[in-house]
Design a protein around this motif. Structure first.
Motif, PDB file in Angstrom:
ATOM      1  N   SER A  25      -6.733   4.196   2.752  1.00  0.00           N
ATOM      2  CA  SER A  25      -5.321   4.554   2.581  1.00  0.00           C
ATOM      3  C   SER A  25      -5.168   5.658   1.527  1.00  0.00           C
ATOM      4  O   SER A  25      -4.316   6.532   1.652  1.00  0.00           O
ATOM      5  CB  SER A  25      -4.482   3.325   2.233  1.00  0.00           C
ATOM      6  OG  SER A  25      -4.561   3.034   0.863  1.00  0.00           O
ATOM      7  N   LEU A  78      -2.370   5.638   9.921  1.00  0.00           N
ATOM      8  CA  LEU A  78      -1.856   4.289   9.646  1.00  0.00           C
ATOM      9  C   LEU A  78      -2.056   3.371  10.851  1.00  0.00           C
ATOM     10  O   LEU A  78      -2.362   2.189  10.705  1.00  0.00           O
ATOM     11  CB  LEU A  78      -0.371   4.350   9.283  1.00  0.00           C
ATOM     12  CG  LEU A  78      -0.023   5.026   7.953  1.00  0.00           C
ATOM     13  CD1 LEU A  78       1.489   5.150   7.787  1.00  0.00           C
ATOM     14  CD2 LEU A  78      -0.614   4.273   6.783  1.00  0.00           C
ATOM     15  N   ILE A 102      -6.220   8.857   3.443  1.00  0.00           N
ATOM     16  CA  ILE A 102      -5.170   9.299   4.375  1.00  0.00           C
ATOM     17  C   ILE A 102      -4.035   9.961   3.593  1.00  0.00           C
ATOM     18  O   ILE A 102      -3.553  11.035   3.954  1.00  0.00           O
ATOM     19  CB  ILE A 102      -4.616   8.106   5.203  1.00  0.00           C
ATOM     20  CG1 ILE A 102      -5.699   7.532   6.115  1.00  0.00           C
ATOM     21  CG2 ILE A 102      -3.414   8.546   6.044  1.00  0.00           C
ATOM     22  CD1 ILE A 102      -5.305   6.189   6.723  1.00  0.00           C
ATOM     23  N   GLY A 103      -3.628   9.316   2.483  1.00  0.00           N
ATOM     24  CA  GLY A 103      -2.546   9.860   1.660  1.00  0.00           C
ATOM     25  C   GLY A 103      -2.883  11.240   1.120  1.00  0.00           C
ATOM     26  O   GLY A 103      -2.069  12.165   1.191  1.00  0.00           O
ATOM     27  N   LYS A 146       0.417   3.403  -3.233  1.00  0.00           N
ATOM     28  CA  LYS A 146      -0.885   4.066  -3.288  1.00  0.00           C
ATOM     29  C   LYS A 146      -0.914   5.280  -2.369  1.00  0.00           C
ATOM     30  O   LYS A 146      -1.348   6.362  -2.767  1.00  0.00           O
ATOM     31  CB  LYS A 146      -1.970   3.068  -2.878  1.00  0.00           C
ATOM     32  CG  LYS A 146      -3.365   3.577  -3.119  1.00  0.00           C
ATOM     33  CD  LYS A 146      -4.376   2.476  -2.913  1.00  0.00           C
ATOM     34  CE  LYS A 146      -5.747   2.944  -3.365  1.00  0.00           C
ATOM     35  NZ  LYS A 146      -6.744   1.888  -3.234  1.00  0.00           N
ATOM     36  N   LEU A 147      -0.426   5.073  -1.147  1.00  0.00           N
ATOM     37  CA  LEU A 147      -0.364   6.180  -0.186  1.00  0.00           C
ATOM     38  C   LEU A 147       0.415   7.356  -0.768  1.00  0.00           C
ATOM     39  O   LEU A 147      -0.008   8.506  -0.686  1.00  0.00           O
ATOM     40  CB  LEU A 147       0.347   5.715   1.087  1.00  0.00           C
ATOM     41  CG  LEU A 147      -0.483   5.226   2.262  1.00  0.00           C
ATOM     42  CD1 LEU A 147       0.447   4.690   3.335  1.00  0.00           C
ATOM     43  CD2 LEU A 147      -1.340   6.336   2.825  1.00  0.00           C
ATOM     44  N   LEU A 168      -0.569  11.114   8.942  1.00  0.00           N
ATOM     45  CA  LEU A 168      -0.222   9.751   8.494  1.00  0.00           C
ATOM     46  C   LEU A 168      -0.057   8.777   9.664  1.00  0.00           C
ATOM     47  O   LEU A 168      -0.599   7.668   9.620  1.00  0.00           O
ATOM     48  CB  LEU A 168       1.074   9.781   7.688  1.00  0.00           C
ATOM     49  CG  LEU A 168       0.951  10.124   6.213  1.00  0.00           C
ATOM     50  CD1 LEU A 168       2.323  10.387   5.617  1.00  0.00           C
ATOM     51  CD2 LEU A 168       0.262   9.008   5.453  1.00  0.00           C
ATOM     52  N   GLY A 194       0.795  -1.231   0.000  1.00  0.00           N
ATOM     53  CA  GLY A 194       0.000   0.000   0.000  1.00  0.00           C
ATOM     54  C   GLY A 194       0.821   1.272   0.000  1.00  0.00           C
ATOM     55  O   GLY A 194       0.272   2.366  -0.056  1.00  0.00           O
ATOM     56  N   THR A 217       6.855   4.111   7.963  1.00  0.00           N
ATOM     57  CA  THR A 217       6.116   4.165   6.702  1.00  0.00           C
ATOM     58  C   THR A 217       5.701   5.602   6.385  1.00  0.00           C
ATOM     59  O   THR A 217       5.776   6.036   5.233  1.00  0.00           O
ATOM     60  CB  THR A 217       4.879   3.238   6.766  1.00  0.00           C
ATOM     61  OG1 THR A 217       5.315   1.945   7.199  1.00  0.00           O
ATOM     62  CG2 THR A 217       4.207   3.110   5.422  1.00  0.00           C
ATOM     63  N   ARG A 268     -10.702  -0.523   3.403  1.00  0.00           N
ATOM     64  CA  ARG A 268      -9.323  -0.295   3.819  1.00  0.00           C
ATOM     65  C   ARG A 268      -8.508   0.350   2.711  1.00  0.00           C
ATOM     66  O   ARG A 268      -7.731   1.248   2.933  1.00  0.00           O
ATOM     67  CB  ARG A 268      -8.683  -1.623   4.188  1.00  0.00           C
ATOM     68  CG  ARG A 268      -8.508  -1.786   5.684  1.00  0.00           C
ATOM     69  CD  ARG A 268      -7.664  -2.998   5.940  1.00  0.00           C
ATOM     70  NE  ARG A 268      -8.071  -3.595   7.190  1.00  0.00           N
ATOM     71  CZ  ARG A 268      -7.532  -4.693   7.674  1.00  0.00           C
ATOM     72  NH1 ARG A 268      -6.608  -5.318   6.999  1.00  0.00           N
ATOM     73  NH2 ARG A 268      -7.919  -5.175   8.819  1.00  0.00           N
ATOM     74  N   LYS A 269      -8.729  -0.159   1.491  1.00  0.00           N
ATOM     75  CA  LYS A 269      -7.998   0.375   0.341  1.00  0.00           C
ATOM     76  C   LYS A 269      -8.327   1.850   0.148  1.00  0.00           C
ATOM     77  O   LYS A 269      -7.465   2.664  -0.087  1.00  0.00           O
ATOM     78  CB  LYS A 269      -8.378  -0.402  -0.920  1.00  0.00           C
ATOM     79  CG  LYS A 269      -7.636  -1.705  -1.052  1.00  0.00           C
ATOM     80  CD  LYS A 269      -7.899  -2.311  -2.413  1.00  0.00           C
ATOM     81  CE  LYS A 269      -7.003  -3.518  -2.643  1.00  0.00           C
ATOM     82  NZ  LYS A 269      -7.286  -4.149  -3.932  1.00  0.00           N
ATOM     83  N   ILE A 303      -5.049   0.978   9.182  1.00  0.00           N
ATOM     84  CA  ILE A 303      -4.465  -0.081   8.327  1.00  0.00           C
ATOM     85  C   ILE A 303      -4.513  -1.463   9.001  1.00  0.00           C
ATOM     86  O   ILE A 303      -4.943  -2.403   8.323  1.00  0.00           O
ATOM     87  CB  ILE A 303      -3.041   0.328   7.893  1.00  0.00           C
ATOM     88  CG1 ILE A 303      -3.093   1.668   7.110  1.00  0.00           C
ATOM     89  CG2 ILE A 303      -2.406  -0.770   7.049  1.00  0.00           C
ATOM     90  CD1 ILE A 303      -3.996   1.656   5.868  1.00  0.00           C
TER      91      ILE A 303
END
Lengths: 139, 121
Positions: B8, B34, B11-12, A74-75, B30, A71, B48, B4-5, B38
């Motif tokens: 993310s 996360l 959030i991004g 994508k993030l 973030l 992921g 991350t 969930r996908k 996540i």
């Protein structure tokens, strides 16, 4: 001697970000309030300041395998999608609005930190009363 | 696993927008994002977030730099960053020793004071 104050502001922000809390929250107010830097310039300095510090920290994390790769792309892609228009707005918008917006954002962060600290305190108080294994399960 | 996908991506985008608009703060969105959605452990979330923040900050910094109405002293950047690199090493060592509740509260109060001062500046 002015350079010393800027280096000290960077040092303080570096310590905070090394502790994992976000150096910009310290650096930007320090630059604008104490060193009379403009809001946009302070933000610009913070972005550049972040790069070497983050790159060094990232190398360590890559070696230690701390990065979740699933992921990640994508993030990052959506992050860039958010960053480009926002940065284009930031370089055009009135600096007073920018500072006030940042201050509100900072205030939200302040509330988040205070709530987090308060919860930790309560958990610690609770943990002294409850048997240790019930506490460990929560983590 | 579809929500969930999407989360993310959300959030991004929000973290990127904060990073671009305020030149800071992407990490503060973030990391909790996360951890919660996540979900990642704290140290993985931090690492991350950093991996996402670095390219984001490069993009934002390029836009700030290329734009003609933003001018900064590059020597100042050097001083601040020099202090920052040293501070980062100290902070990482301190992190192992200090993780107390009062640290969050102190930091929160400090941020609130800065925010209020900036609102009245």
């Amino acid at each position: 001697m002015n350079w010393l104050w800027f280096a000290l502001a960077g040092l303080a922000a570096g310590i905070i970000s090394g502790m994992g809390i976000g150096g910009g929250a310290v650096l930007i107010p320090a630059l604008t309030i104490l060193l009379a830097t403009g809001q946009r310039e302070a933000q610009h300095i913070n972005l550049l300041f972040f790069l070497p510090t983050a790159a060094i920290a990232l190398c360590t994390h890559i070696k230690e395998g701390n990065i979740e790769k699933k992921g990640l792309l994508k993030l990052t892609l959506f992050g860039v999608l958010g960053a480009v228009p926002a940065a284009l707005i930031a370089v055009r918008i009135n600096a007073d609005w920018l500072r006030k917006g940042f201050a509100v954002f900072l205030l939200c962060m302040a509330v988040y930190e205070l709530v987090k600290g308060w919860k930790k305190r309560k958990e610690r108080k609770g943990s002294s009363a409850a048997p240790p294994h019930t506490v460990n399960r929560r983590q | 696993m579809k929500p969930r996908k999407h989360i993310s991506a959300l959030i991004g985008t929000i973290a990127g927008a904060a990073n671009g608009l305020f030149g800071a703060g992407g990490g503060s969105i973030l990391v909790p994002g996360l951890e919660k959605f996540i979900p990642l452990e704290t140290h993985k979330a931090h690492a991350t977030a950093l991996a996402v923040m670095l390219p984001l900050s490069v993009v934002s910094a390029v836009i700030y730099t290329v734009s003609s109405n933003v001018e900064i002293e590059w020597l100042t950047v050097l001083y601040v960053s020099g202090g920052g690199v040293i501070g980062g090493v100290i902070g990482a060592k301190l992190l192992k020793k200090l993780s107390a509740a009062w640290l969050n509260i102190l930091f929160g109060l400090f941020l609130a004071a800065g925010a209020i001062r900036m609102l009245t500046l």
